[in-house]
Design an enzyme around this catalytic site. Structure first.
Site, short mmCIF file in Angstrom:
data_model
loop_
_atom_site.label_atom_id
_atom_site.label_comp_id
_atom_site.label_asym_id
_atom_site.label_seq_id
_atom_site.Cartn_x
_atom_site.Cartn_y
_atom_site.Cartn_z
CG ASP A 68 27.88 31.23 63.45
OD1 ASP A 68 28.65 30.79 62.59
OD2 ASP A 68 27.80 32.27 63.84
CG ASP A 100 33.77 33.54 63.81
OD1 ASP A 100 34.47 32.65 65.06
OD2 ASP A 100 34.38 33.59 62.80
CB CYS A 118 32.81 26.40 54.50
SG CYS A 118 32.98 26.99 52.70
CB CYS A 130 32.17 25.04 48.10
SG CYS A 130 31.81 26.21 49.48
MG LIG Z 1 28.34 33.97 63.02
ZN LIG Z 2 33.05 25.35 51.33
#
Ligand SMILES: [Mg+2]
Ligand SMILES: [Zn+2]
Length: 192
Positions: A10, A12, A91, A106
């Site tokens: 990941d 952030d 995304c 999505c």
């Molecule tokens: Mg995060």
């Molecule tokens: Zn997406």
């Protein structure tokens, strides 16, 4: 050739400080241990893939070009320390987005597995030998969906998440930060 294991990282709250919607590269702040942790994973031969939900695009807060600029900046900061990520996936969608082309339910928004499936296609990784690291339960849920192992870090939203357990999501490890996550992974990753 055997498929290799990956670490799905990941962004952030995991690699960089969580600052809300990150709309300028200048706001990127790596955690002090991020370069060393990523370099250690690089040296172990793991494929490192950033997987980040950036619904700010769908919400009209910033463009995909900004996301690319942020990722170029992160890549530069890592490179200065001899570290790298093998791929940067994001995304841009959200079902409630204001920008029509991104306002969709999505298959890539975590915890959906689309970004992992893309890594399988493009990078030949094996999810069963892979890990996710993130500060949200959805990062751990992604691991469960693809048969990987999920590590929750207490940076970013992690501490708050830890205090609000989800009955259907179980982390394989909960650790203080990315440095500890890298150590945990390196003790378990099988070499190819
Ligand atoms: Mg995060
Ligand atoms: Zn997406």
């Amino acid at each position: 050739m055997n498929a290799t294991g990956a670490v799905f990282l990941d962004r952030d709250g995991t690699i960089i400080e969580e600052v809300g919607y990150l709309d300028r590269p200048e706001r990127v702040e790596l955690y002090p241990y991020s370069i060393e942790a990523i370099r250690a994973l690089n040296r172990a031969g793991l494929t490192l893939v950033m997987v980040t939900n950036q619904s700010g695009v769908a919400r009209g807060f910033f463009s995909e070009e900004v996301v690319h600029a942020v990722h170029r900046h992160i890549a530069d900061l890592l490179a200065a320390g001899g570290a790298w990520l093998d791929a940067y996936y994001y995304c841009p969608h959200h079902p409630d987005g204001r920008v029509a082309e991104y306002a969709t339910a999505c298959q890539c928004r975590k915890p959906e597995r689309g970004m992992v499936d893309r890594a399988v296609r493009e990078l030949g990784i094996d999810p069963a030998r892979s890990f996710t690291v993130g500060d949200r339960w959805l990062d751990v849920a992604l691991a469960q969906r693809v048969g990987a192992r999920g590590v929750l870090v207490r940076t970013g939203y992690g501490l708050t998440e830890e205090q609000k357990p989800k009955p259907d999501v179980r982390a394989d490890a909960v650790v203080n930060n990315l440095a500890e996550a890298a150590g945990w992974i390196l003790r378990r990753a099988t070499r190819t």
